[in-house]
Design a protein around this motif. Structure first.
Motif, PDB file in Angstrom:
ATOM      1  N   VAL A 239       0.873  -1.176   0.000  1.00  0.00           N
ATOM      2  CA  VAL A 239       0.000   0.000   0.000  1.00  0.00           C
ATOM      3  C   VAL A 239       0.914   1.232   0.000  1.00  0.00           C
ATOM      4  N   GLU A 240       0.690   2.097  -0.949  1.00  0.00           N
ATOM      5  CA  GLU A 240       1.636   3.200  -1.167  1.00  0.00           C
ATOM      6  C   GLU A 240       0.923   4.548  -0.957  1.00  0.00           C
ATOM      7  N   ILE A 241       1.536   5.392  -0.145  1.00  0.00           N
ATOM      8  CA  ILE A 241       0.947   6.718   0.082  1.00  0.00           C
ATOM      9  C   ILE A 241       1.347   7.635  -1.074  1.00  0.00           C
ATOM     10  N   VAL A 242       0.367   8.184  -1.786  1.00  0.00           N
ATOM     11  CA  VAL A 242       0.650   9.091  -2.900  1.00  0.00           C
ATOM     12  C   VAL A 242       0.766  10.519  -2.346  1.00  0.00           C
ATOM     13  N   ASP A 243      -0.245  10.910  -1.556  1.00  0.00           N
ATOM     14  CA  ASP A 243      -0.174  12.162  -0.810  1.00  0.00           C
ATOM     15  C   ASP A 243      -1.065  12.026   0.418  1.00  0.00           C
ATOM     16  N   LYS A 244      -1.343  13.143   1.095  1.00  0.00           N
ATOM     17  CA  LYS A 244      -2.060  13.064   2.380  1.00  0.00           C
ATOM     18  C   LYS A 244      -3.424  12.377   2.250  1.00  0.00           C
ATOM     19  N   TYR A 245      -4.070  12.547   1.089  1.00  0.00           N
ATOM     20  CA  TYR A 245      -5.416  11.995   0.939  1.00  0.00           C
ATOM     21  C   TYR A 245      -5.513  10.984  -0.215  1.00  0.00           C
ATOM     22  N   ARG A 246      -4.381  10.596  -0.733  1.00  0.00           N
ATOM     23  CA  ARG A 246      -4.434   9.687  -1.885  1.00  0.00           C
ATOM     24  C   ARG A 246      -3.579   8.457  -1.576  1.00  0.00           C
ATOM     25  N   ILE A 247      -4.161   7.274  -1.829  1.00  0.00           N
ATOM     26  CA  ILE A 247      -3.470   6.027  -1.480  1.00  0.00           C
ATOM     27  C   ILE A 247      -3.597   5.045  -2.638  1.00  0.00           C
ATOM     28  N   LYS A 248      -2.528   4.247  -2.830  1.00  0.00           N
ATOM     29  CA  LYS A 248      -2.509   3.336  -3.971  1.00  0.00           C
ATOM     30  C   LYS A 248      -2.291   1.911  -3.493  1.00  0.00           C
ATOM     31  N   PHE A 249      -3.138   1.008  -3.978  1.00  0.00           N
ATOM     32  CA  PHE A 249      -3.012  -0.413  -3.644  1.00  0.00           C
ATOM     33  C   PHE A 249      -2.368  -1.113  -4.832  1.00  0.00           C
ATOM     34  N   ASN A 250      -1.159  -1.626  -4.651  1.00  0.00           N
ATOM     35  CA  ASN A 250      -0.455  -2.324  -5.733  1.00  0.00           C
ATOM     36  C   ASN A 250      -0.619  -3.833  -5.548  1.00  0.00           C
ATOM     37  N   LEU A 251      -1.145  -4.511  -6.564  1.00  0.00           N
ATOM     38  CA  LEU A 251      -1.413  -5.946  -6.467  1.00  0.00           C
ATOM     39  C   LEU A 251      -0.304  -6.767  -7.126  1.00  0.00           C
ATOM     40  N   LYS A 252      -0.215  -8.029  -6.690  1.00  0.00           N
ATOM     41  CA  LYS A 252       0.793  -8.923  -7.277  1.00  0.00           C
ATOM     42  C   LYS A 252       0.354  -9.393  -8.657  1.00  0.00           C
ATOM     43  N   GLN A 253      -0.935  -9.466  -8.861  1.00  0.00           N
ATOM     44  CA  GLN A 253      -1.464  -9.916 -10.157  1.00  0.00           C
ATOM     45  C   GLN A 253      -2.770  -9.173 -10.424  1.00  0.00           C
ATOM     46  N   PRO A 254      -3.238  -9.192 -11.661  1.00  0.00           N
ATOM     47  CA  PRO A 254      -4.463  -8.428 -11.957  1.00  0.00           C
ATOM     48  C   PRO A 254      -5.650  -8.944 -11.157  1.00  0.00           C
ATOM     49  N   ASN A 255      -6.487  -8.045 -10.672  1.00  0.00           N
ATOM     50  CA  ASN A 255      -7.718  -8.460  -9.994  1.00  0.00           C
ATOM     51  C   ASN A 255      -8.794  -7.412 -10.221  1.00  0.00           C
ATOM     52  N   PRO A 256      -9.647  -7.656 -11.208  1.00  0.00           N
ATOM     53  CA  PRO A 256     -10.715  -6.671 -11.464  1.00  0.00           C
ATOM     54  C   PRO A 256     -11.753  -6.624 -10.346  1.00  0.00           C
ATOM     55  N   ASN A 257     -11.666  -7.572  -9.408  1.00  0.00           N
ATOM     56  CA  ASN A 257     -12.623  -7.593  -8.285  1.00  0.00           C
ATOM     57  C   ASN A 257     -11.974  -7.215  -6.959  1.00  0.00           C
ATOM     58  N   PHE A 258     -10.854  -6.546  -7.000  1.00  0.00           N
ATOM     59  CA  PHE A 258     -10.179  -6.237  -5.729  1.00  0.00           C
ATOM     60  C   PHE A 258     -11.059  -5.404  -4.802  1.00  0.00           C
ATOM     61  N   HIS A 259     -11.909  -4.567  -5.385  1.00  0.00           N
ATOM     62  CA  HIS A 259     -12.783  -3.748  -4.526  1.00  0.00           C
ATOM     63  C   HIS A 259     -13.694  -4.641  -3.692  1.00  0.00           C
ATOM     64  N   ALA A 260     -14.126  -5.791  -4.275  1.00  0.00           N
ATOM     65  CA  ALA A 260     -15.050  -6.684  -3.559  1.00  0.00           C
ATOM     66  C   ALA A 260     -14.360  -7.414  -2.417  1.00  0.00           C
ATOM     67  N   SER A 261     -13.097  -7.744  -2.631  1.00  0.00           N
ATOM     68  CA  SER A 261     -12.415  -8.489  -1.564  1.00  0.00           C
ATOM     69  C   SER A 261     -11.649  -7.573  -0.626  1.00  0.00           C
ATOM     70  N   GLY A 262     -11.245  -6.383  -1.088  1.00  0.00           N
ATOM     71  CA  GLY A 262     -10.331  -5.591  -0.285  1.00  0.00           C
ATOM     72  C   GLY A 262     -10.756  -4.183   0.107  1.00  0.00           C
ATOM     73  N   LEU A 263     -11.812  -3.658  -0.488  1.00  0.00           N
ATOM     74  CA  LEU A 263     -12.098  -2.235  -0.206  1.00  0.00           C
ATOM     75  C   LEU A 263     -13.469  -2.006   0.447  1.00  0.00           C
ATOM     76  N   ILE A 264     -14.351  -3.010   0.388  1.00  0.00           N
ATOM     77  CA  ILE A 264     -15.667  -2.818   1.011  1.00  0.00           C
ATOM     78  C   ILE A 264     -15.602  -3.287   2.470  1.00  0.00           C
ATOM     79  N   SER A 265     -16.682  -3.016   3.211  1.00  0.00           N
ATOM     80  CA  SER A 265     -16.677  -3.428   4.612  1.00  0.00           C
ATOM     81  C   SER A 265     -16.681  -4.949   4.684  1.00  0.00           C
ATOM     82  N   ILE A 266     -16.151  -5.591   5.707  1.00  0.00           N
ATOM     83  CA  ILE A 266     -15.574  -5.020   6.916  1.00  0.00           C
ATOM     84  C   ILE A 266     -14.114  -4.652   6.736  1.00  0.00           C
ATOM     85  N   ILE A 267     -13.470  -5.252   5.701  1.00  0.00           N
ATOM     86  CA  ILE A 267     -12.019  -5.062   5.552  1.00  0.00           C
ATOM     87  C   ILE A 267     -11.664  -3.607   5.252  1.00  0.00           C
ATOM     88  N   GLY A 268     -12.576  -2.886   4.607  1.00  0.00           N
ATOM     89  CA  GLY A 268     -12.288  -1.503   4.251  1.00  0.00           C
ATOM     90  C   GLY A 268     -12.500  -0.511   5.390  1.00  0.00           C
TER      91      GLY A 268
END
Lengths: 534, 295
Positions: free
Chosen positions: A147-176
C-alpha cells in the motif's frame, strides 16, 4: 431433605428456562434507543481486523465507515454502482493491478483521534497483512503486494497480479474499515478490541460488557447525522429469548433463527413484522474429508451426494434456502443454472443409485461419528441429512458441541464430514479459491485454511492450475469461464459440494424504518439512516 | 487374643424380615404413595416396551407433516422435522429413567464404600475424604454435572459419569456419619475384640445398619437425576440428536412454542409427573425408614 425436594420440583418447570434469557423491561426514556438482539453469547472483538462473528461485524458496521461499499441493502459490485463512504473517488489501472483511492477530506475519528489521512489507511492494511497480527481478514487480500501513500489523501493499492474484483475483496466493509494509526502507540490490539475508534456515524458510548454494547451518535460525523441517538446491541444466543423479546417490544430488531418454519411462525404471531432477508445469504458447503477412509473413495462420496434430497431440504426451510447446482450459487456471476449442467453432474436425489454405489464400494452399512455445532442453521441441515442418509444405510452419529468449539475443532481436521457456512461477495473466484485450492488445505495443528476435504493435495489434478489461471486473468468474462471449467471438474470429483444457500434473516418492528430495503449483502446493515416511524 | 471367636455372639441387631414387611405395609397404606408407585411403574413399562407402544419411529422425519398440532393422526402433534412427538416422548423415558436409576445407584455404591472407610478408619483417611467431598458439595449438583459433562463431552455414558460424580459426596456424607454413629455401639467393640477383620465388620455389622438412610438418600436423588438429565439434554450436553430425551424434546420445541406448544407441554408434563412421583415416594420411604417419625 423434603424442603429441598419441593424446591427442586418447582425448578423442574420449563417456563423458567424461557424467561431466563429475557432482558428486563425498558424504562421510560426521553430519547428512545434502538434495541437490537444478536445471535451470539458474548462480544468477541470489535476490531474489524480480528472479527470472527457476525454479531460483532454488525456493531462494527456502525462504528466504522468503509472506503467503498455496495449500495445499502444490495450486493451490487459494479464499478459505477458501488458507493463511496470514505473515498472521494477511486480508479483502477487498465491492467487491474493498481487501485488508487482519493479520500474525503475533513473526516474525523471518534474520541478526538484526529483526521483521517492516507497514513491511517496504510497502517490499517499493513497491520492486516502482518502475519504476526493473525488478522482474520488477511486471507481476502493475499494478492495485495503493498500500500503506497501518494499524498495526504491519496493512497494506492499495488497488487501482485491483476484483480478486477479487488474492490469486492479488499475495499468494502468489513475489511475496508479504517483504523487510526494513532492507536498503535497507545493501546494493544487486545485493548483496541474493546475500545474501537472509527469514523462511522456511531461511536462507543461506554465500556463493552460481555453481552451488551451501547453506541451513541457521533456528533462530528462528516455525513448526515443519525436520527436515532442511541443504539443498544444485546447478545442473546437463544433464538426463543430473542423472539419473545421482539414480540414483547423489548427489542426492535432481532437476528432471526434460521430454522425450518421460523419465519412463518413469527408472522403468525406478529403479522406486521418486517422480515429483512439477504439473498443468497450464506453458502452452506459440505466437505468429505478425503484423508479419512472411506471418503477417499469417489463412489462413497458420490453415493452420499445422491442420498441428499436437495428439494426437500430447501422446501423445509420455507423460503429462506435456495439451491446451488455448482460450487458458486446461480445468483453469483458465472454460477451454473440447473439446465447448464450435464445430467450426471446435477446429482439429483437418487437413493437407489446411492445404495448401489455404496454396495459397489463394499459398504452395506456405513457408520461414522462427527462433531457438530449447536447453532440452529448448521444443526437443522445436519439433522435432515442424517435422516436422509439413514435411508441409504449410512449411520452418522452426531456429537453436539458449542459453536466456538466446533470452529476450533473443525479447523484441526478432526471431522470426516464438515459443514461450513460462510458469506461471500458475489465474485466467481472466492468460493473455489477458499475451499478447493490445495494451498488452503486444512492442517491438524489448526494453522491451515478452509479446504476441509484436502482436495488438490489429495486427488483433483489440474484444479489448482485452473484456479491460478483464473486469479491471474484480468478479463472478468474469461475469469468466469475458467472458474466454470474448474467447477465441472470439482463436481466430477465430488470432494465437497454446495448443499444450499441460506438467507440471513432479521425480524424488524414495523416502527423502525432503515432508509432502504434489504435484498442482498452480508448479514449486517447500516443504521445511520434508521428512524422510528411510530 | 481370643481363640475361636465364632463361639462368641456379636451379631448386630439387624433389621428383621418382619421389620421390612412392616415398613412396606406402612408405605402402601398411603393412597398417594400407591398412586405414585403406579405412575413410576407405568413409566418403567413405557420405557421398556417403547418399541411396541410408540405409534411411529421417533427419529423418522416427515417433511409433509412438519410442525403440526395435535390431531387424530398425531396425538401430540409433530415437531419442525415432522417427527411424532408422542413417540419421541415415549422413547424419551428411556434415557431419563435409565439415568435416574443408574446414576444414584453408581454414586450410592461408590459413596457408601468411601464413606464407610472414612467413618471406620478416621484419621487422615477421613480428613482427605471429607475435604474432597466438602469441595464437591460446594457446587450444586446441576452445575457440577454441567462442568463434568462439558469436560467429558456430551453422550449418555459421560452423562452417567457426570451425574454419579455430582451425587457422590451426598452418599459419602451419609455413609460416613452413619458409620461413625454406629462405631460407638458396644457390638462393634465386641466385634473388634473378637478379632473380626475390618472388612467383615464393615460388611456384616455396619452396612446392614446404615442401609436405611442410604436407601432414603438414593430414592430422593432419583428424581434429581431425572431432572438433571432433562436439564443437560436441554442444554445439548446430554442425549444426542436424533435420539429423544425429555430435555431435548423441550429444547427442540422451544423455538416453535408460540405456535405449536405441544412438544414443550408433553415433555414438560411427563418430566414434572415423573419427578413428582419419585419425590413423593422418596418422602414416603424416608418417613417409613426414619425411626423418629414412626409411631
Amino acid at each position: 431433605m423434603s424442603k429441598m425436594n419441593r424446591r427442586q420440583l418447582l425448578m423442574s418447570g420449563v417456563a423458567g428456562a424461557v424467561v431466563m434469557g429475557l432482558p428486563g423491561g425498558a424504562g421510560a426514556q426521553s430519547q428512545r434507543p434502538l434495541r437490537i438482539g444478536m445471535s451470539a453469547t458474548n462480544v468477541n472483538s470489535l476490531d474489524p481486523r480480528k472479527s470472527v462473528q457476525n454479531a460483532d461485524n454488525f456493531v462494527q458496521r456502525q462504528i466504522y465507515d468503509s472506503l467503498l461499499d455496495p449500495p445499502y441493502g444490495t450486493f451490487d459490485l459494479d464499478y459505477e454502482d458501488v458507493i463511496k463512504e470514505l473515498a472521494e473517488s477511486w480508479e483502477v489501472s487498465p491492467d487491474s493491478k493498481s487501485w488508487t483511492v482519493k479520500l474525503k477530506e475533513g473526516v474525523k475519528f471518534h474520541k478526538n483521534a484526529g483526521e483521517l489521512t492516507s497514513e491511517d489507511v496504510k497502517y490499517t492494511y499493513d497491520s492486516i497483512m502482518d502475519r504476526a497480527n493473525s488478522s482474520t481478514q488477511r486471507v481476502y487480500i493475499t494478492d495485495l503486494d503493498n500500500v503506497e501513500i501518494v499524498d495526504k489523501y491519496r493512497i494506492k493499492f499495488n497488487l501482485k497480479q491483476p484483480n478486477p474484483n479487488f474492490h469486492a475483496s479488499g475495499l468494502i466493509s468489513i475489511i475496508g474499515s479504517i483504523i487510526p494509526k494513532s492507536v498503535a502507540g497507545t493501546m494493544s490490539m487486545e485493548q483496541y478490541a474493546r475500545n474501537p475508534i472509527g469514523t462511522g456515524p456511531y461511536e462507543l458510548a461506554g465500556p463493552v460488557s460481555g453481552g451488551a454494547v451501547t453506541l451513541k451518535a457521533f456528533k462530528d460525523y462528516y455525513g448526515k447525522k443519525p436520527e436515532i441517538e442511541t443504539v443498544e446491541f444485546r447478545y442473546m444466543s437463544d433464538p426463543t429469548a430473542r423472539t419473545l423479546a421482539l414480540l414483547k417490544g423489548d427489542l426492535d430488531i432481532i437476528e432471526g433463527a434460521r430454522l425450518p418454519g421460523w419465519v412463518q411462525q413469527l408472522k403468525q404471531q406478529k403479522p406486521d413484522v418486517i422480515i429483512d432477508q439477504t439473498r443468497p445469504g450464506s453458502i452452506k458447503t459440505f466437505f468429505f474429508n478425503m484423508s479419512k477412509k472411506p471418503f477417499d473413495d469417489i463412489r462413497v462420496r458420490k453415493a452420499l451426494r445422491y442420498g441428499i434430497n436437495r428439494d426437500v431440504l430447501i422446501a423445509a426451510f420455507g423460503g429462506i434456502a435456495g439451491p446451488s447446482w455448482g460450487i458458486n450459487p446461480p445468483d453469483f456471476p458465472g454460477g451454473f443454472k440447473e439446465g447448464e449442467l450435464p445430467e450426471e453432474l446435477r446429482y439429483n436425489y437418487n437413493p437407489e443409485k446411492a445404495k448401489a454405489l455404496l454396495a459397489e464400494a463394499g459398504h452395506s452399512r456405513l457408520k461414522f461419528e462427527i462433531i457438530m455445532t449447536q447453532r440452529e442453521d448448521y444443526a437443522s441441515i445436519m439433522l435432515m441429512v442424517q435422516d436422509m442418509w439413514r435411508q441409504i444405510g449410512v449411520d452418522m452419529t452426531i456429537r453436539t458441541i458449542d459453536h466456538t468449539t466446533y470452529h476450533a475443532e473443525k479447523d484441526k481436521d478432526v471431522n470426516a464430514v464438515v459443514l461450513q457456512s460462510s458469506t461471500f461477495a458475489p465474485v466467481s473466484t472466492q468460493i473455489p479459491v477458499t475451499y478447493y485450492r490445495s494451498a488452503a488445505e486444512v492442517k491438524p495443528d489448526g494453522s491451515g485454511d478452509q479446504n476441509y476435504s484436502h482436495y488438490g493435495a489429495i486427488g483433483g489434478p489440474g484444479v489448482d492450475d485452473l484456479l491460478d489461471r483464473a486469479l491471474a486473468e484480468g478479463n472478468l468474462a474469461k475469469r468466469q469461464g475458467i472458474i466454470r471449467e474448474a467447477e465441472l471438474k470439482i463436481l466430477q470429483d465430488m470432494p465437497a459440494f454446495t448443499i444450499c444457500t441460506l438467507s440471513f434473516v432479521y425480524a424488524r418492528s414495523p416502527k423502525v424504518n432503515l432508509g432502504f430495503d434489504v435484498k442482498a449483502g452480508y448479514a449486517r446493515y447500516r443504521l445511520g439512516n434508521a428512524k422510528f416511524t411510530a | 487374643m481370643i481363640a475361636g471367636n465364632e463361639s462368641i455372639a456379636v451379631e448386630a441387631p439387624e433389621q428383621t424380615r418382619a421389620d421390612r414387611l412392616g415398613a412396606w405395609s406402612i408405605l402402601v397404606r398411603n393412597p398417594i404413595t400407591v398412586a405414585c408407585l403406579f405412575v413410576i411403574g407405568a413409566f418403567f413399562l413405557m420405557a421398556i416396551f417403547a418399541p411396541w407402544i410408540a405409534p411411529r419411529d421417533p427419529v423418522k422425519q416427515n417433511y409433509l407433516a412438519m410442525s403440526q398440532g395435535p390431531s387424530a393422526q398425531y396425538w401430540f402433534g409433530t415437531d419442525r422435522y415432522g417427527r411424532d412427538i408422542l413417540s419421541r416422548t415415549i422413547y424419551g423415558a428411556r434415557p431419563s429413567l435409565a439415568l435416574g436409576v443408574l446414576a444414584p445407584l453408581l454414586a450410592g455404591v461408590a459413596g457408601t464404600i468411601i464413606g464407610m472407610l472414612a467413618g471406620y478408619f478416621g484419621g487422615w483417611v477421613d480428613r482427605v475424604v471429607s475435604r474432597i467431598s466438602d469441595v464437591l458439595m460446594a457446587f450444586p449438583s446441576l452445575l457440577l454435572g454441567i462442568m463434568i459433562s462439558a469436560a467429558l463431552g456430551p453422550g449418555f455414558t459421560n452423562l452417567i459419569v457426570a451425574i454419579s460424580f455430582a451425587f457422590l459426596p451426598r452418599f459419602i456424607r451419609v455413609a460416613r456419619a452413619s458409620t461413625m454413629s454406629i462405631m460407638a455401639e458396644p457390638y462393634i467393640d465386641a466385634s473388634v475384640a473378637s478379632g473380626q477383620t475390618w472388612f467383615r465388620i464393615l460388611r456384616k455389622q455396619i452396612l446392614p445398619n446404615i442401609s436405611g438412610p442410604l436407601i432414603v438418600v438414593a430414592t430422593l436423588w432419583v428424581a434429581t437425576a431425572i431432572r438433571i438429565e432433562a436439564s443437560l439434554s436441554f442444554l445439548g450436553l446430554g442425549t444426542q440428536p436424533p435420539a429423544a430425551s425429555w430435555g431435548n424434546i423441550i429444547r427442540d420445541g422451544l423455538t416453535e412454542m408460540l405456535v405449536n406448544p405441544s412438544a414443550v407441554i408433553a415433555a414438560g408434563f411427563v418430566v414434572t409427573l415423573c419427578v413428582l412421583a419419585f419425590n413423593m415416594v422418596g418422602d414416603a420411604v424416608r418417613d417409613v425408614l426414619d425411626p423418629e417419625s414412626r409411631d
